[in-house]
Design a protein around this motif. Structure first.
Motif, PDB file in Angstrom:
ATOM      1  N   ALA A 157       1.485 -24.912  15.037  1.00  0.00           N
ATOM      2  CA  ALA A 157       2.859 -24.536  14.698  1.00  0.00           C
ATOM      3  C   ALA A 157       3.664 -24.407  15.991  1.00  0.00           C
ATOM      4  O   ALA A 157       4.155 -23.349  16.347  1.00  0.00           O
ATOM      5  CB  ALA A 157       2.873 -23.220  13.926  1.00  0.00           C
ATOM      6  N   GLY A 158       3.776 -25.527  16.697  1.00  0.00           N
ATOM      7  CA  GLY A 158       4.458 -25.547  17.986  1.00  0.00           C
ATOM      8  C   GLY A 158       3.941 -26.688  18.823  1.00  0.00           C
ATOM      9  O   GLY A 158       3.099 -27.489  18.369  1.00  0.00           O
ATOM     10  N   SER A 159       4.408 -26.792  20.040  1.00  0.00           N
ATOM     11  CA  SER A 159       4.024 -27.880  20.930  1.00  0.00           C
ATOM     12  C   SER A 159       2.730 -27.542  21.659  1.00  0.00           C
ATOM     13  O   SER A 159       2.580 -26.441  22.200  1.00  0.00           O
ATOM     14  CB  SER A 159       5.151 -28.128  21.943  1.00  0.00           C
ATOM     15  OG  SER A 159       4.833 -29.199  22.794  1.00  0.00           O
ATOM     16  N   VAL A 160       1.784 -28.504  21.674  1.00  0.00           N
ATOM     17  CA  VAL A 160       0.471 -28.300  22.282  1.00  0.00           C
ATOM     18  C   VAL A 160       0.461 -28.842  23.711  1.00  0.00           C
ATOM     19  O   VAL A 160       0.969 -29.931  23.974  1.00  0.00           O
ATOM     20  CB  VAL A 160      -0.630 -28.990  21.448  1.00  0.00           C
ATOM     21  CG1 VAL A 160      -1.986 -28.851  22.126  1.00  0.00           C
ATOM     22  CG2 VAL A 160      -0.669 -28.393  20.040  1.00  0.00           C
ATOM     23  N   PHE A 161      -0.123 -28.074  24.635  1.00  0.00           N
ATOM     24  CA  PHE A 161      -0.249 -28.524  26.027  1.00  0.00           C
ATOM     25  C   PHE A 161      -1.401 -27.771  26.679  1.00  0.00           C
ATOM     26  O   PHE A 161      -2.039 -26.915  26.068  1.00  0.00           O
ATOM     27  CB  PHE A 161       1.049 -28.323  26.798  1.00  0.00           C
ATOM     28  CG  PHE A 161       1.489 -26.885  26.956  1.00  0.00           C
ATOM     29  CD1 PHE A 161       1.338 -26.229  28.167  1.00  0.00           C
ATOM     30  CD2 PHE A 161       2.061 -26.194  25.899  1.00  0.00           C
ATOM     31  CE1 PHE A 161       1.736 -24.909  28.320  1.00  0.00           C
ATOM     32  CE2 PHE A 161       2.475 -24.876  26.040  1.00  0.00           C
ATOM     33  CZ  PHE A 161       2.308 -24.230  27.252  1.00  0.00           C
TER      34      PHE A 161
END
Length: 561
Positions: A157-161
């Motif tokens: 639920a968001g950007s993965v990094f």
């Protein structure tokens, strides 16, 4: 606290049990902005931005010599090193697709090679090189080490990094950012996609943690977290360690603390070192030369903020960056004298009209903000009042017989007001109707007070003769800061960070339409503990603080239990 002069090695020990830093040394000295780094124990591969585009710099750990890794890409970021240390995994922007593609760049001879047909923001290999985990948007993927057979592993639920395998290859840890909520968090999932879960569920900074990696033996996991320095609005990144033998949700152990920020940790394989990007705060006080429309240093080499001139213009008081200690000197920077300890953070010094005393705010960790008076010649600071409430924004009456300041027990309207101390009688009085009003400024003739609403949208004016407040200016949210009267009392100036161009504006007494006086263009301001500061020099010119903070790679030597 880890801090030191440029290029020095600093020795000491952390106070808490567990991992401790025994030495810190600066590795790079190029002054470029940095985004990421990986290491093969003899070389660091650092993503740098000498200009707008990123390059990958190779830095020797034995000689500190720097060279740019040859690359056909105009913008690339180093993500990982292959297990044999022969290739750097990079994410590079493609001119054709516009996507960030995954490539490998040889560290010595050979040509760059595309990793399958993969594209993504971040990625890394398993320790044996058999698998590659990578992130694209909110999806975590898994592929073979050569980039074949990619498949979705988990959707966040968001950007993965900041994707990394555990040393045994069984788990993958990554960071998830939510821009709308302004949060980052650490997550973990098994290599087969099962058991996805957040880490640090009960930790105070769980929504500000990111960018971790394991030591070579897997005993510790290092990561960074953002936190406010006590009693300030200044955010620093600090390094923490998880003892893996105690489980992923064990209480993290703090490795560094402000005023320097540390991030993007790259643990060494010998378990006794970690490399990280350190940000050393520094500011340069500048005056705006209106005639030539340029900024000139107030005093060359002065890293400071909150500058206040004595009435005769011969002396200044200021707060040193990054220490936060209070100093005074002549206007040319000579005869410097520290007036308050670096163990506390000082703010907003104000000279008394006779030049004999300085009022300032003391911000001690875990305590209320307190107003103090200190002799300009040096001595022990004395509290203005002995109550438990907080005080800020000292203003002297023209004859020096009274001191006005903001007083608050809480940050809601009921607990905020303006008070005046009469030195002759020792009596404290509240300004009528000042509940919910802060940042007071006494007019030069002593007949008015200008102040602000708590949401920094409204300038209000108090008339001592009528004993009433009136709304003077109403702006958009967060627009008004650091108000200042003109010497003749005909105008009030304020710093506008939001409404249109970032500018100093002024409003005439009796008027309703603010006008721009100075427009700040291409100027990187130091954030400050109370926001970007501005003030007036003795000649009437505007002063600001330019951000001169540096980003360099540091080596932290550790003792692990």
């Amino acid at each position: 606290m880890l801090a030191g002069t440029h290029g020095d090695t600093v020795r000491g020990a952390a106070s808490q049990p567990g991992p401790r830093v025994t030495a810190m040394s600066q590795i790079t000295h190029d002054g470029y902005r940095k985004d990421n780094l990986v290491s093969d124990e003899s070389q660091l591969y650092v993503t740098e931005r000498p200009v707008a585009a990123r390059v990958i710099a190779r830095v020797s750990l034995s000689t500190s010599t720097r060279s740019v890794l040859p690359s056909p890409f105009s913008n690339a970021q180093a993500l990982d090193l292959s297990p044999d240390h022969s290739r750097v995994l990079v994410s590079a922007n493609s001119k054709e697709s516009g996507e960030a593609e995954l490539w490998t760049i040889p560290v010595s001879k050979g040509s760059p090679q595309r990793v399958g047909a993969l594209s993504g923001r971040d990625g890394s290999w398993s320790r044996d090189g058999s698998h590659l985990a990578f992130a694209k948007g909110s999806v975590l993927y898994l592929a073979s080490g050569e980039g074949n057979q990619p498949h979705e592993l988990y959707t966040a639920a968001g950007s993965v990094f900041a994707v990394h395998f555990s040393p045994d290859g069984a788990r993958i840890r990554f960071s998830v950012s939510d821009p709308e909520q302004n949060t980052t968090a650490l997550w973990e999932v098994d290599r087969d996609g099962s058991n996805p879960h957040p880490l640090l569920a009960n930790w105070a900074y769980k929504t500000k943690a990111c960018c971790g990696n394991w030591t070579g033996d897997g005993n510790y996991y290092f990561f960074q977290a953002s936190q406010y320095m006590p009693n300030t609005s200044l955010v620093v990144n600090t390094l923490w360690a998880l003892d893996e033998s105690k489980g992923a949700n064990a209480a993290p152990l703090q490795i560094t603390e402000g005023p320097m920020s540390f991030g993007n940790p790259a643990p060494a394989r010998d378990h006794h070192k970690v490399w990280a990007i350190g940000v050393r705060p520094a500011g340069e006080v500048v005056k705006f030369d209106a005639a030539n429309k340029k900024y000139v240093p107030l005093i060359p080499g002065l890293s400071a903020t909150d500058v206040d001139f004595s009435a005769d213009g011969k002396w200044i008081a200021y707060v040193a960056i990054p220490e936060g200690s209070l100093w005074r000197s002549r206007a040319d920077g000579s005869e410097r004298l520290q007036l308050a300890s670096g163990a506390e953070r000082a703010a907003l010094p104000r000279w008394s009209p006779d030049g004999k005393q300085i009022a300032f705010v003391s911000m001690k960790p875990g305590e209320s903000w307190k107003m103090y008076l200190v002799p300009a010649s040096g001595g022990t600071p004395q509290p203005v009042v002995k109550e438990n409430s907080s005080q800020i924004d000292a203003n002297w009456s023209a004859d020096g017989s009274q001191l006005m300041f903001g007083d608050f027990n809480s940050h809601d309207a009921a607990g905020v007001n303006i008070r005046i101390l009469d030195f002759k009688t020792g009596k404290l009085t509240n300004v009528p109707g000042s509940q919910g009003v802060f940042s007071p400024r006494w007019s030069p003739d002593g007949q008015h007070i200008a102040a602000m609403s708590l949401d920094s949208t409204t300038l209000l004016l108090f008339d001592f003769q009528s004993g009433k407040w009136s709304t003077w200016v109403k702006e958009s949210a967060g627009t008004v800061s650091y108000p200042s009267w003109s010497k003749d009392g005909q105008y009030l100036y304020y710093d506008d960070l939001v409404n249109g161009a970032e500018a100093i504006r002024r409003i005439k007494v009796g008027g309703t339409d603010p006008e721009e006086v100075v427009v700040l263009e291409s100027f990187d301001r130091y954030p400050g503990i109370l926001g970007p500061w501005s003030g007036r020099a003795s000649d009437g010119s505007w002063m600001f603080v330019r951000d001169r903070s540096t980003q360099e790679v540091y080596q932290l030597s550790l003792e692990l239990p």
